[in-house]
Design a protein around this motif. Structure first.
Motif, PDB file in Angstrom:
ATOM      1  N   MET A  10       0.834  -1.201   0.000  1.00  0.00           N
ATOM      2  CA  MET A  10       0.000   0.000   0.000  1.00  0.00           C
ATOM      3  C   MET A  10       0.871   1.255   0.000  1.00  0.00           C
ATOM      4  SD  MET A  10      -3.088  -1.213   2.552  1.00  0.00           S
ATOM      5  CE  MET A  10      -3.589   0.445   2.884  1.00  0.00           C
ATOM      6  N   GLU A  11       1.951   1.249   0.769  1.00  0.00           N
ATOM      7  CA  GLU A  11       2.859   2.398   0.791  1.00  0.00           C
ATOM      8  C   GLU A  11       3.531   2.580  -0.563  1.00  0.00           C
ATOM      9  OE1 GLU A  11       5.618   2.091   4.022  1.00  0.00           O
ATOM     10  OE2 GLU A  11       4.053   2.384   5.531  1.00  0.00           O
ATOM     11  N   LYS A  12       3.915   1.480  -1.174  1.00  0.00           N
ATOM     12  CA  LYS A  12       4.549   1.522  -2.487  1.00  0.00           C
ATOM     13  C   LYS A  12       3.588   2.106  -3.525  1.00  0.00           C
ATOM     14  CE  LYS A  12       7.242  -1.522  -5.464  1.00  0.00           C
ATOM     15  NZ  LYS A  12       7.678  -2.906  -5.673  1.00  0.00           N
ATOM     16  N   GLU A  13       2.340   1.681  -3.472  1.00  0.00           N
ATOM     17  CA  GLU A  13       1.328   2.196  -4.399  1.00  0.00           C
ATOM     18  C   GLU A  13       1.074   3.679  -4.161  1.00  0.00           C
ATOM     19  OE1 GLU A  13      -3.359   1.447  -5.377  1.00  0.00           O
ATOM     20  OE2 GLU A  13      -2.133  -0.282  -4.821  1.00  0.00           O
ATOM     21  N   LYS A  14       1.037   4.085  -2.902  1.00  0.00           N
ATOM     22  CA  LYS A  14       0.828   5.498  -2.575  1.00  0.00           C
ATOM     23  C   LYS A  14       1.988   6.341  -3.098  1.00  0.00           C
ATOM     24  CE  LYS A  14      -0.372   8.633   1.131  1.00  0.00           C
ATOM     25  NZ  LYS A  14      -0.787   8.770   2.506  1.00  0.00           N
ATOM     26  N   ILE A  15       3.199   5.839  -2.961  1.00  0.00           N
ATOM     27  CA  ILE A  15       4.370   6.564  -3.468  1.00  0.00           C
ATOM     28  C   ILE A  15       4.284   6.717  -4.980  1.00  0.00           C
ATOM     29  CG2 ILE A  15       6.870   6.382  -3.829  1.00  0.00           C
ATOM     30  CD1 ILE A  15       7.028   5.161  -0.999  1.00  0.00           C
ATOM     31  N   GLN A  16       3.899   5.671  -5.669  1.00  0.00           N
ATOM     32  CA  GLN A  16       3.763   5.739  -7.126  1.00  0.00           C
ATOM     33  C   GLN A  16       2.712   6.771  -7.531  1.00  0.00           C
ATOM     34  OE1 GLN A  16       2.965   1.644  -8.083  1.00  0.00           O
ATOM     35  NE2 GLN A  16       5.122   1.213  -8.502  1.00  0.00           N
ATOM     36  N   THR A  17       1.601   6.792  -6.806  1.00  0.00           N
ATOM     37  CA  THR A  17       0.539   7.753  -7.094  1.00  0.00           C
ATOM     38  C   THR A  17       1.015   9.180  -6.856  1.00  0.00           C
ATOM     39  OG1 THR A  17      -1.125   6.122  -6.453  1.00  0.00           O
ATOM     40  CG2 THR A  17      -1.826   8.416  -6.531  1.00  0.00           C
ATOM     41  N   LEU A  18       1.724   9.386  -5.762  1.00  0.00           N
ATOM     42  CA  LEU A  18       2.238  10.724  -5.466  1.00  0.00           C
ATOM     43  C   LEU A  18       3.267  11.164  -6.496  1.00  0.00           C
ATOM     44  CD1 LEU A  18       2.579  10.506  -1.573  1.00  0.00           C
ATOM     45  CD2 LEU A  18       0.964  11.918  -2.856  1.00  0.00           C
ATOM     46  N   LYS A  19       4.066  10.244  -6.988  1.00  0.00           N
ATOM     47  CA  LYS A  19       5.047  10.594  -8.015  1.00  0.00           C
ATOM     48  C   LYS A  19       4.367  10.971  -9.331  1.00  0.00           C
ATOM     49  CE  LYS A  19       9.133   8.215  -6.283  1.00  0.00           C
ATOM     50  NZ  LYS A  19      10.152   7.200  -6.538  1.00  0.00           N
ATOM     51  N   LEU A  20       3.287  10.289  -9.657  1.00  0.00           N
ATOM     52  CA  LEU A  20       2.521  10.670 -10.850  1.00  0.00           C
ATOM     53  C   LEU A  20       1.922  12.062 -10.690  1.00  0.00           C
ATOM     54  CD1 LEU A  20       0.650   7.359 -11.761  1.00  0.00           C
ATOM     55  CD2 LEU A  20       2.411   8.519 -13.102  1.00  0.00           C
ATOM     56  N   GLU A  21       1.402  12.341  -9.507  1.00  0.00           N
ATOM     57  CA  GLU A  21       0.852  13.667  -9.225  1.00  0.00           C
ATOM     58  C   GLU A  21       1.962  14.722  -9.283  1.00  0.00           C
ATOM     59  OE1 GLU A  21      -1.843  16.681  -8.308  1.00  0.00           O
ATOM     60  OE2 GLU A  21      -2.248  14.618  -8.916  1.00  0.00           O
ATOM     61  N   LEU A  22       3.144  14.375  -8.821  1.00  0.00           N
ATOM     62  CA  LEU A  22       4.293  15.275  -8.878  1.00  0.00           C
ATOM     63  C   LEU A  22       4.622  15.608 -10.333  1.00  0.00           C
ATOM     64  CD1 LEU A  22       6.541  16.554  -6.994  1.00  0.00           C
ATOM     65  CD2 LEU A  22       7.913  14.582  -7.647  1.00  0.00           C
ATOM     66  N   ASP A  23       4.656  14.595 -11.189  1.00  0.00           N
ATOM     67  CA  ASP A  23       4.915  14.822 -12.614  1.00  0.00           C
ATOM     68  C   ASP A  23       3.854  15.722 -13.233  1.00  0.00           C
ATOM     69  OD1 ASP A  23       7.189  13.262 -12.531  1.00  0.00           O
ATOM     70  OD2 ASP A  23       6.205  11.477 -13.371  1.00  0.00           O
TER      71      ASP A  23
END
Length: 65
Positions: free
Chosen positions: A13-26
Motif C-alpha cells: 500500500m505504501e509503495k502504491e501510494k508513493i507511485q501515485t504521489l510521483k505521478l501527481e508530482l509529474d
C-alpha cells in the motif's frame, strides 16, 4: 503468519501510494511548466504550493531514498 501478510500488505500500500504521489508530482511539474510558458502567475503559485505539499508527503514516506 497473519503478521507477515499484514506487513506485506502495508508495504504494498505504501509503495502504491508513493507511485501515485510521483505521478501527481509529474503532473504538477507539467502544470508549472505550462503556467511559466503562459506567464500565469496565479497558476505558477498554485503549482508550486501543490509541489511543496507533494514533496512533504513523499519525504514523510522516505520515497527519496
Amino acid at each position: 503468519m497473519k503478521q507477515v501478510v499484514h506487513i506485506i500488505r502495508k508495504y504494498d500500500m505504501e509503495k502504491e501510494k508513493i507511485q501515485t504521489l510521483k505521478l501527481e508530482l509529474d503532473y504538477q511539474l507539467a502544470t508549472l511548466y505550462d503556467a511559466m510558458q503562459d506567464g500565469n502567475e496565479e497558476e505558477i503559485k498554485d503549482a508550486k504550493m501543490q509541489l511543496s505539499e507533494l514533496h512533504k508527503s513523499l519525504d514523510e514516506l522516505n520515497a527519496f531514498t
